[in-house]
Every structure is written in C-alpha cells, then in structure tokens.
Motif scaffolding. Sequence first.
Motif, PDB file in Angstrom:
ATOM      1  N   GLY A  57       0.807  -1.399   0.076  1.00  0.00           N
ATOM      2  CA  GLY A  57      -0.004   0.215   0.161  1.00  0.00           C
ATOM      3  C   GLY A  57       0.964   1.161  -0.236  1.00  0.00           C
ATOM      4  N   ASN A  58       0.307   2.377  -0.234  1.00  0.00           N
ATOM      5  CA  ASN A  58       0.827   3.658   0.233  1.00  0.00           C
ATOM      6  C   ASN A  58       0.096   4.637   1.251  1.00  0.00           C
ATOM      7  OD1 ASN A  58      -0.855   4.829  -1.536  1.00  0.00           O
ATOM      8  ND2 ASN A  58       0.245   4.573  -3.164  1.00  0.00           N
ATOM      9  N   GLY A  59       0.667   5.877   1.173  1.00  0.00           N
ATOM     10  CA  GLY A  59      -0.012   6.729   2.061  1.00  0.00           C
ATOM     11  C   GLY A  59      -1.001   7.690   1.369  1.00  0.00           C
ATOM     12  N   SER A  60      -1.268   7.284   0.276  1.00  0.00           N
ATOM     13  CA  SER A  60      -2.300   8.072  -0.630  1.00  0.00           C
ATOM     14  C   SER A  60      -3.533   7.301  -0.892  1.00  0.00           C
ATOM     15  CB  SER A  60      -1.592   8.611  -1.978  1.00  0.00           C
ATOM     16  OG  SER A  60      -0.314   9.312  -1.956  1.00  0.00           O
ATOM     17  N   GLY A  61      -3.751   5.921  -0.355  1.00  0.00           N
ATOM     18  CA  GLY A  61      -5.004   5.477  -0.590  1.00  0.00           C
ATOM     19  C   GLY A  61      -5.066   4.236  -1.579  1.00  0.00           C
ATOM     20  N   LEU A  63      -4.005   0.487  -2.669  1.00  0.00           N
ATOM     21  CA  LEU A  63      -3.945  -0.254  -1.377  1.00  0.00           C
ATOM     22  C   LEU A  63      -2.956  -1.631  -2.066  1.00  0.00           C
ATOM     23  CD1 LEU A  63      -7.649  -0.823  -0.688  1.00  0.00           C
ATOM     24  CD2 LEU A  63      -5.756   0.329   0.609  1.00  0.00           C
ATOM     25  N   HIS A  64      -2.779  -1.758  -3.148  1.00  0.00           N
ATOM     26  CA  HIS A  64      -2.082  -2.857  -3.868  1.00  0.00           C
ATOM     27  C   HIS A  64      -1.334  -2.377  -5.023  1.00  0.00           C
ATOM     28  CE1 HIS A  64      -4.827  -5.392  -1.240  1.00  0.00           C
ATOM     29  NE2 HIS A  64      -5.651  -4.840  -2.146  1.00  0.00           N
ATOM     30  N   ASN A  65      -0.011  -1.834  -4.799  1.00  0.00           N
ATOM     31  CA  ASN A  65       0.765  -1.602  -5.768  1.00  0.00           C
ATOM     32  C   ASN A  65       1.709  -2.621  -6.037  1.00  0.00           C
ATOM     33  OD1 ASN A  65       0.531   1.674  -5.842  1.00  0.00           O
ATOM     34  ND2 ASN A  65       0.724   1.140  -3.560  1.00  0.00           N
ATOM     35  N   PRO A  66       1.831  -3.221  -7.292  1.00  0.00           N
ATOM     36  CA  PRO A  66       2.791  -4.143  -7.660  1.00  0.00           C
ATOM     37  C   PRO A  66       4.250  -3.753  -7.817  1.00  0.00           C
ATOM     38  CG  PRO A  66       1.602  -3.478  -9.726  1.00  0.00           C
ATOM     39  CD  PRO A  66       1.058  -2.626  -8.385  1.00  0.00           C
ATOM     40  N   ILE A 164       6.275 -25.864  -9.490  1.00  0.00           N
ATOM     41  CA  ILE A 164       6.798 -25.001  -8.373  1.00  0.00           C
ATOM     42  C   ILE A 164       5.902 -24.435  -7.478  1.00  0.00           C
ATOM     43  CG2 ILE A 164       6.820 -22.840  -9.873  1.00  0.00           C
ATOM     44  CD1 ILE A 164       9.551 -22.133  -7.917  1.00  0.00           C
ATOM     45  N   ASP A 165       5.918 -24.750  -6.241  1.00  0.00           N
ATOM     46  CA  ASP A 165       5.059 -24.481  -5.284  1.00  0.00           C
ATOM     47  C   ASP A 165       4.990 -23.051  -4.886  1.00  0.00           C
ATOM     48  OD1 ASP A 165       2.788 -24.497  -3.323  1.00  0.00           O
ATOM     49  OD2 ASP A 165       3.877 -25.836  -1.894  1.00  0.00           O
ATOM     50  N   VAL A 166       3.968 -22.251  -5.075  1.00  0.00           N
ATOM     51  CA  VAL A 166       4.012 -20.771  -4.906  1.00  0.00           C
ATOM     52  C   VAL A 166       2.731 -20.518  -3.786  1.00  0.00           C
ATOM     53  CG1 VAL A 166       4.071 -18.385  -5.903  1.00  0.00           C
ATOM     54  CG2 VAL A 166       4.555 -20.577  -7.202  1.00  0.00           C
ATOM     55  N   ALA A 167       3.250 -19.906  -2.745  1.00  0.00           N
ATOM     56  CA  ALA A 167       2.263 -19.224  -1.405  1.00  0.00           C
ATOM     57  C   ALA A 167       2.513 -17.729  -1.564  1.00  0.00           C
ATOM     58  CB  ALA A 167       2.719 -19.946  -0.297  1.00  0.00           C
ATOM     59  N   SER A 168       1.334 -17.319  -1.610  1.00  0.00           N
ATOM     60  CA  SER A 168       1.382 -15.652  -1.451  1.00  0.00           C
ATOM     61  C   SER A 168       1.827 -15.118  -0.251  1.00  0.00           C
ATOM     62  CB  SER A 168      -0.197 -15.220  -1.535  1.00  0.00           C
ATOM     63  OG  SER A 168      -0.751 -15.456  -2.950  1.00  0.00           O
ATOM     64  N   VAL A 169       2.591 -13.707  -0.359  1.00  0.00           N
ATOM     65  CA  VAL A 169       3.132 -13.047   0.871  1.00  0.00           C
ATOM     66  C   VAL A 169       2.061 -12.883   1.796  1.00  0.00           C
ATOM     67  CG1 VAL A 169       4.488 -11.239   1.628  1.00  0.00           C
ATOM     68  CG2 VAL A 169       5.192 -12.344  -0.571  1.00  0.00           C
ATOM     69  N   PRO A 170       2.050 -13.287   3.013  1.00  0.00           N
ATOM     70  CA  PRO A 170       0.816 -12.992   3.957  1.00  0.00           C
ATOM     71  C   PRO A 170       0.960 -11.668   4.574  1.00  0.00           C
ATOM     72  CG  PRO A 170       2.490 -14.214   5.177  1.00  0.00           C
ATOM     73  CD  PRO A 170       2.999 -14.138   3.804  1.00  0.00           C
ATOM     74  N   PHE A 171       1.881 -10.841   4.266  1.00  0.00           N
ATOM     75  CA  PHE A 171       1.851  -9.369   4.532  1.00  0.00           C
ATOM     76  C   PHE A 171       2.238  -8.436   3.556  1.00  0.00           C
ATOM     77  CE2 PHE A 171       3.449  -5.558   6.694  1.00  0.00           C
ATOM     78  CZ  PHE A 171       3.280  -5.824   8.227  1.00  0.00           C
ATOM     79  N   GLU A 172       1.190  -7.458   3.396  1.00  0.00           N
ATOM     80  CA  GLU A 172       1.498  -6.489   2.230  1.00  0.00           C
ATOM     81  C   GLU A 172       1.603  -5.182   3.085  1.00  0.00           C
ATOM     82  OE1 GLU A 172      -1.633  -5.847  -0.602  1.00  0.00           O
ATOM     83  OE2 GLU A 172      -1.535  -8.298  -1.116  1.00  0.00           O
ATOM     84  N   GLU A 173       2.846  -4.620   2.878  1.00  0.00           N
ATOM     85  CA  GLU A 173       3.347  -3.565   3.778  1.00  0.00           C
ATOM     86  C   GLU A 173       2.267  -2.352   3.453  1.00  0.00           C
ATOM     87  OE1 GLU A 173       7.184  -2.223   4.249  1.00  0.00           O
ATOM     88  OE2 GLU A 173       8.127  -3.906   3.053  1.00  0.00           O
ATOM     89  N   LEU A 174       1.951  -1.673   4.471  1.00  0.00           N
ATOM     90  CA  LEU A 174       1.028  -0.282   4.574  1.00  0.00           C
ATOM     91  C   LEU A 174      -0.297  -0.971   4.157  1.00  0.00           C
ATOM     92  CD1 LEU A 174       3.212   2.543   3.406  1.00  0.00           C
ATOM     93  CD2 LEU A 174       2.890   1.666   5.631  1.00  0.00           C
TER      94      LEU A 174
END
Length: 340
Positions: A57-61, A63-66, A164-174
Amino acid sequence: MGLKECTGFVGRRLLINDLPSRRMARNAIFIPPANGPYWGLFEPSGRSVAEAMIFAGNGSGKLHNPLGSTDCPELPSCPTLSDDYDYIYMGHIDPHYGHFLVGAVGRLWALPAYERDRLRIVFSCHLSVQELMARDYFRVIMTALGLTEKNFLRISTPVRFRRIDVASVPFEELSLVHTIYADLMHAIGRQIIPEGGQPLPARAIYMSKERLRNGNVRVDNESAFTAALRERGVGIVYPEEMGFRDQIKLWASNPTVIGFSGASLHTSIFFPERRVITLAHGPDIWANQCLIDMANNNDAQYLYDANGLEHIGAGNGFNMNYRIRNPEQLASELAEYALS
C-alpha cells in the motif's frame, strides 16, 4: 504535556483470518531482477503468477501497488530445472532485516513438514546463500525452520520449473496482514527460545538507534534522550549490538518495550501479546507496526511529541534526521507513562 497519542495512520490496517492463496505453478519461468526490464515468476502465457506477486500500500490510498512485473511480453529461452527436487518459491530477498521480516520469509507459512532432502527454496538476491547465512537473523530463523544451506537455490538467470509451489506473501506493507503470518513467527519463536523467557512485567526497555551507523530515520540527539530515560529507571538496549537470539529472548521476557518506529519493534511478532509503545516522528504512525501489533494481539500504544521534532534532513548515513526539542521533558513524560 508534549506526549500525545497519534491521530492518524499512513496506510491501511486490515487483518485477514483466511489463508493467503497458494498454487502449484506449472512450466513457470522465473526471471530474477537485473535480467532486463521484466522480473518475477511468469506463466507460459507471459502473465505473472498471481501468487508470486508482491504488493504494497501507500499513504495516498492505493492499496495494492505491484512491486514486480505483471506480465512479460516475450519470455526468454532458458533451461528447465531437474524434477529431482520439490521447489518452493520464495522470490526476491531484500536482506535488510525489516524488509525480510515482513517480506520474503512470510511465504514459508506453506513450508511442508516432511523431510527436507528434496526441498529447494527458490530465491534471488545480490547475496549468496552463504552470505545470507552469515547474517545472524537469517541463520537463526532458517535453523528454527529446519533449513540448511543445501535447501536454498539461488537463481541469477532465467530458468523454467515444470512444477513450483507458490504461496502468496501474508504481509502487504502498509495494507494488510494474514493471521497465518503471526502463526509462522510464533512457531519460529518457540523453536528459538523453547524454554520461554523470564517474565519482567514491571520493567520498561527503550530500543535505541543512537549506535546505529546507517538506516532510514534517526533522532540526532537521542543520546540526551536515553540518558534522561535511564535516570528515570528505563533500561536502554541497542539491538544492533545484540545477537538475534538475545533479541528474541528479550521479547520473550515480555517487558514494556519502547522505541521510535522501525524494524526493531517488529521483532515482537515472535511471541504473542507483547507490550509495545511506538514513538512516531509526527502525529501519524506508519501502518506496518500497527499490522504487526494487530496480528500479534499486542498491547500497543502509538505516541508522538506534540512539541514537534525538528527536521534536520538527510545525512550521516540516514535518509532523515530529527532532533527532540526538549529531551528531558519528553523522557520524563514517557517514563511516567510507561512505568505507571
């Protein structure tokens, strides 16, 4: 009174109980950073494997910046790795402790419990496996998970995986955190300190950055602040001078831990329900610490100096330096708050 509760947050604070998504990607190509304009894990179509993506995320609202490429218009020709191993995607590792803690290591929530000989953790980094293992925090965490150097496969040029086994990251910063992230960290903490810690519920400890040589943000006159805190019965510790296991043991003993916002306070995540007082550099607190506190069910307070910290600017190895206008007053108010 200069000490006040924070009034706002930079980023979103979302706690999710459901597991992050996970899938077995087939015939996927991993292109590490520095191999052209596109990097990440890609399906044969050139579309990014969604679970391999990193967002923030960022401080401007927003939520999901790749933070990687969402597609690759032309996949490179590359070798296919042997099927002799079970591959798990860890992705790109930023070896800075704070970024690592809320980033790549979180994917290991899906680490299988079975015997490790066939297991290969796929990653990219400017450091080798040996250099990563030389970092105390990395070696201690991986040892707690039963992983050794041979379990890691560093990728520096594009390769293809049949599976290849791929698990999503459980923490998205901000932005958000899944509760499985805390479950993983608690399991690691129990392995590192199986005996637990000697409880010190009446003790307050301040995490100082005054001996840190470089980083993001620091307080320029922190030594005057810590001296005043020490006079008032608050213990002063310097995380960068402690072994990682000793840092974990400190958190296990469960004192009230105080510090300006930063990675040293994120370490509370290895034991649940810690007591944390985070000092912000202004009335708004960055949401990453809040996400840690929410996932960990911490007793958390977010405070700032209403007198305003003086902005000094970049220099001396830090991106931003501040100065406390009245260290004695702030220390007096903080000690009374923490020890009452």
